[in-house]
Motif scaffolding. Sequence first.
Motif, mmCIF file in Angstrom:
data_model
loop_
_atom_site.group_PDB
_atom_site.id
_atom_site.type_symbol
_atom_site.label_atom_id
_atom_site.label_comp_id
_atom_site.label_asym_id
_atom_site.label_seq_id
_atom_site.Cartn_x
_atom_site.Cartn_y
_atom_site.Cartn_z
ATOM 1 N N ARG A 137 0.837 -1.241 0.147
ATOM 2 C CA ARG A 137 0.117 -0.030 0.068
ATOM 3 C C ARG A 137 0.802 1.127 0.076
ATOM 4 N NH1 ARG A 137 -4.428 -2.620 -1.383
ATOM 5 N NH2 ARG A 137 -4.716 -4.398 -0.094
ATOM 6 N N ALA A 138 0.329 2.197 -0.742
ATOM 7 C CA ALA A 138 1.301 3.504 -0.773
ATOM 8 C C ALA A 138 1.014 4.307 0.465
ATOM 9 C CB ALA A 138 0.649 4.319 -1.679
ATOM 10 N N GLY B 5 0.384 7.155 2.971
ATOM 11 C CA GLY B 5 -1.044 8.156 2.923
ATOM 12 C C GLY B 5 -2.247 7.188 2.672
ATOM 13 N N SER B 6 -2.129 6.157 2.262
ATOM 14 C CA SER B 6 -3.711 5.390 1.901
ATOM 15 C C SER B 6 -3.539 4.324 2.741
ATOM 16 C CB SER B 6 -3.643 5.361 0.350
ATOM 17 O OG SER B 6 -2.391 4.711 0.177
ATOM 18 N N PHE B 7 -3.056 4.187 3.732
ATOM 19 C CA PHE B 7 -3.098 2.760 4.381
ATOM 20 C C PHE B 7 -4.526 2.531 4.939
ATOM 21 C CE2 PHE B 7 1.125 2.023 4.060
ATOM 22 C CZ PHE B 7 2.090 2.908 4.688
ATOM 23 N N TYR B 8 -5.306 3.431 5.377
ATOM 24 C CA TYR B 8 -6.585 3.233 5.910
ATOM 25 C C TYR B 8 -7.466 2.898 4.713
ATOM 26 C CZ TYR B 8 -4.584 4.545 10.322
ATOM 27 O OH TYR B 8 -3.670 4.552 11.563
ATOM 28 N N LEU B 9 -7.198 3.046 3.535
ATOM 29 C CA LEU B 9 -8.182 2.859 2.629
ATOM 30 C C LEU B 9 -8.292 1.590 2.394
ATOM 31 C CD1 LEU B 9 -7.294 5.982 0.059
ATOM 32 C CD2 LEU B 9 -9.278 5.509 1.598
ATOM 33 N N GLY B 10 -7.140 0.520 2.689
ATOM 34 C CA GLY B 10 -7.103 -0.580 2.483
ATOM 35 C C GLY B 10 -7.118 -1.214 1.284
ATOM 36 N N ALA C 106 -9.353 -0.544 -0.976
ATOM 37 C CA ALA C 106 -9.884 0.510 -1.788
ATOM 38 C C ALA C 106 -9.023 1.588 -2.339
ATOM 39 C CB ALA C 106 -11.006 1.175 -1.179
ATOM 40 N N GLY C 107 -7.662 1.357 -1.755
ATOM 41 C CA GLY C 107 -6.643 2.466 -2.267
ATOM 42 C C GLY C 107 -5.811 1.754 -3.070
ATOM 43 N N PRO C 108 -4.735 2.488 -3.547
ATOM 44 C CA PRO C 108 -3.849 2.254 -4.726
ATOM 45 C C PRO C 108 -2.996 1.058 -4.057
ATOM 46 C CG PRO C 108 -2.992 4.365 -3.672
ATOM 47 C CD PRO C 108 -4.489 4.102 -3.148
ATOM 48 N N LYS C 109 -2.897 0.190 -5.056
ATOM 49 C CA LYS C 109 -2.190 -1.048 -4.520
ATOM 50 C C LYS C 109 -0.904 -1.308 -5.503
ATOM 51 C CE LYS C 109 -3.252 -5.869 -4.807
ATOM 52 N NZ LYS C 109 -4.230 -7.002 -4.590
#
Lengths: 217, 1117
Positions: B936-937, B939-944, B946-949
């Motif tokens: 995970r990138a 800044g977007s850890f909490y998106l899980g 749903a975030g960029p992968k």
Amino acid sequence: MSNLFPKSVNKLPLQIIIYLCVLVSIVTAGATYYMTPKYTRVGYAPIQPVPYSHALHAGQLGLDCRYCHSNVERSGFANLPTAQTCMNCHDQIKTTSPLLAVVRQSYQTGQPVPWVQIHQVPDFVYFNHAIHINRGVSCVECHGQINQMDVVAEAKPLSMGFCLDCHRDPAPHLRPRDQVTNLDWKASSPEAQLEQGKKFVHDWNVNPPQSCSGCHR
Amino acid sequence: MKRQNFHPAPSQRELHGPNYWRSLDELAQTPGFREKLEREFPAGAETLAGVDRRHFLQIMAASFALGGVGLAGCRRPEANILPFGKSIEGFVPGLPVYYATAMPQRRIALPLLAETHQGRPTKLEGNPAYEPHGGSTSLAAQASLLDLYDPDRATEHTQNGNVLAAAAVADLLAGIGAAAAADQGASLAFLAGASSSPTRARLVGALRAKFPQARWAEYEPVADEPPAAASQAVFGRNLRPIYRFAQAKRVVSIDADFLQAEAGSLYYAREFAKGRRVKAKEDPMNRLYVAESGFTLTGSMADHRLRLASSRMLGFAAALYAQVTGDHAYDALAQGLELPPGWIAECAADLAANKGQTLVLAGSHLPPAAQALAYAINAALGNLGATVQFVEPAEPAALGIGELAAAVRAGAVKTLIILGGNPVYNAPADLGWAELQKSVPQVVRLGYHRDETSGAAAVNLAAAHYLESWGDGRTLDGTVVPVQPMILPLFGGLSEIEVLARIAGEANADPYTLVAATIGGLAGGDGAAAFQRFLHDGLLAGSAYPLVAADFNGGGIAALASAAPAAAAPSKSSLEVRFVADNKVDDGRYANNGWLQECPDPMTKLVWDNAVLISPRLAKDLGIQSPGAMLQVARDETENFTKGKEGAPLAELTVGGRTITAPLHIQPGLDNYTLIVPLGYGRTAAGRIGTGTGFDAYPLRTAAAAHVAGGATLRLTGERLVLANTQEHWSMEGRDLVREANYDEYVENPTFVKEEGMESETPPVLGETGGSLTLAEQAAQIPRGNSLYVTPKFDGVHQWGMSIDLNTCIGCNACVVACQAENNIPIVGKDQSIRGRVMHWIRLDRYYSDGQADAAAFGGEGNRATPEDPQVSLQPIACMQCELAPCEMVCPVNATVHDEEGLNVMAYNRCIGTRYCANNCPYKVRRFNYFDWNLRAIGSFYLGPAGPKGMPELVKMAKNPEVSVRMRGVMEKCTYCVQRIENGKIQWKVKSAQAGRPGDVSVPDGTIKTACQQVCPVEAIVFGNILDSGSEVSQAKARAQDYELLGYLNTRPRTTFLAKLRNPNPRMPDYNALPLSRVEHDRKNRPAGFQESGSAPEAKPPGSAMATGPDRLGGLS
């Protein structure tokens, strides 16, 4: 109030329990038999891009394993031969065979031959060939009688239990270091194997790691 | 009701195939299965439809082994093995190949060995062939590997935004050369960074010969070498001093951070440690006096530290000069200097008592007069030629950026070539460089990133990283070292020498040829063989600069002294700003390096940010340090620390009419009215990691006051910025974590460590009998003491142990990043760092002590204000590999176990993420993967999901294939580099077997080095086999000052520490009989025996604070 349920329902909880037990044991047995590496991996023999026959090359012709798998004594990874290794002979033998077209193309263009990997361990397991080959463990112990296989099939489950069986008791699986690639070698008798194996374990200070750090890094 | 089974009518295939295929009907027709089929049988896939039985059976043969009862989806993924078409000589897949190279760093180069796996570099080590560094490297060198795999690096050459092909670039450069030939280069100018490359020097010479009117300018924002003017004035030549710290018994540093910031710091640290290391009580120990304005690592090692503003350092040098030589010619410079009475006198007396074995050096940022005075002091003390030696580096003359700017302003420059650097970002603010650069008609910029300078240049050429370029360099003493590529330039980047060669119109601009020609010329004789030797060894034997006998002539000092800027003492209303290159990102060049951004600053422990450092006195004056503030965060909350998070007040800093806004961080130990302003942050075009991180201090910096600026003011804005501070602990709270003593106490009582700490009060850890065994016997036989727990059998051939010498550790943090590089440790970003989730396996704890921390408990006023002049103690902590590990006992799934050789081992695949082990670890060395940091990138850890992968392919190349990459939910920790241990054992056994000695399985000492050990410049970390009583680690553990951290917990750690010693001068006014952390500890734990400072405490009988009883120390070894 009249009985809501027929008497036969009295037996129902017991029946359910028994059925559940039977079901769980069937599922467990099924999983243990069918879903463990011994079943799922052993016998895996994918079709390779080149119909290379070990039975012919290693068995009949007597090529040593290390001729192609040249780094098995040096490195953790036993390499597959480059197309150049194949062409060492095949630029004189069967030079136009359609079966070898892929190899010739690889040699000319540098595009690798896409061999399908048969013997795999998970990414978090670090197996090292060099230490085994140099310490008296033959190819046949893990790869089976390759020199009799036309199509290589996975002969052993290569599960952690399989590795530990030998690591806990290496004596039955050791042989003289110069016979490691002689896949047909056998000790004169099981007792002789054990006796010889024990001697090797003693003389060579064979103490295979049994704790996690041996293979898991 | 009877069930009726309705089977679908059998298909043609079924009727002809074996019976059991009936139940696999669906399976045979699912797309997944078909896909699998196609993957496995490329030849047979198209024959599936309409095929006869024999063919079908052949194809299906493999599927039998699939365990075809619906488990095809459970199979492990298919993998391919892809061998080369043609064999490559010397390439063994699985074994790393090492190449000698060097990292260019301004005017020197660091020799390196790059470890490459499958053709790409994965780790950098020092080149052991270069003896002055002994195989060690610095923090910047370790982290520079990640720069190679920076996804934000420039990947193409562009002109006004359009991509240029390689041929077009070659034409462009050749065209520039041709155009310049017309006017002898009068309108051509170059701006480059400093370099030690002989090849570049040769090419610059060629350019000068071809274009005599061309301008060659060099600019480096950071001064790490003494200015040439100093040496010119007193020696008449441009000499570079080389300090021999190993021969110096007394060292005086005048604002010189020679352990970290000055050029040659790696060599100096190593040499200094030789004088610092104490193996037995007969060993002498050197003494370090430091006068500085900030709190540097050199200051942390000081035995006597004087806080003084940088602008007053010249006065300090003059005062010291007067005291040492008796010549009061420059006393005017020291006017108004307020120093503790006797400081300079006693310091000078100490120097005089050790003539010829002392060393005085002044910081490179100070005015030349200060260095000249330092040379004069050295001359008077007889150090010249002994501890201070000189070489004369051959460097081409270059203009400064100021002169170049003047030429540009005058319109004389039509073509400007910028090689590296980042002048738009870091040029002096009063030059207005950005506008100037835009005003030049043709600007060609060779840059590694698309950065601030690229934005103002029409042509941007992508530069190659040094790990993918051919080049050369010189070390501090002039030894020529190669820069070899490990890999072809990943994005077709160009190197500096290639660009210069093309402009100069060289026939062959191939960098390899250029370097070979230079080396051939330097080596003489058989150039080609010498070049091969050079590449193999990593250095050119005998190429060091010869030592120069310098004739000191004090006559030139007067001129320098009168030219020096006048300095008034800074005050609350007129603060002094000291611009420093950041300890991690340097002058900003490493701003996009994630490893460096996340590496805690050695003193402030800040990550992902910089802050203006202010002294506690100034904080009190500004009102941001409220009275009654407690130091320990956990105990109380203040305005500045809430819930463990540092909320730094923002302030406007104004210097010379220029203003920036920056957070303030209170740093004990600073000069009262000096602000330390770290450079290198606040970049606007650095890439995903560097952009917007921190604040930019360059707008405040002018050419005249590039390092020290006076007359600054601060105005609080009232807002706060949360800083990621990874250690708010300012005190050891009276515990014995870092055990210290003065050298005199050690000589009198070498086993002083046994009297400190709980072990002196508790029953002996190993029991009566266990304590009397040797280290090797203890390791193998594990005396139980009174333990109830079953301990593993330690019957391995080796038993691994480690010793960390706190006396020599300088806190450079190279071990932290080396471990990160070796073990694939991810970075987590600022937000997660604030939550305490930084993943470093080895951390450097930094403690301040002023002896007053718990004074409130003793009727004093202490612990109410931040200490103004503390001592600093540093302690690297990694997993202690406890023999009775608290973590092993609590793992519910047995994921952490002990192996036969004493390692506490982590099986990542078994861990379910309970985190009980981390909870139980008293040293807090376990790190948990709260998120999948790799997938995970930031800044977007909490998106899980749903975030960029996914991780960019380029960054994946930095990973070390020998170590697992851990996923979310898994605990990890230092493993003593188990991959190196296992590979070392394997290679040794293979070597023995092939040499006919299969029974020789014990690896000799020094073969296996952990990453932290290998990189440490001062050899503070020693690792090896404690079964071998002759090994270095056994000898280190046998020293009297060896102790276990929290040993009374009966963890029996395999990593032990060697206590820190300080060597203060009893005659100095700031002499403390005990190191200040001892004052805290002794006051708290043995108040009965405690004596106030002023005299050395009498040796106390062990356990004196406890009730009477038998001597319970037993036979602790």
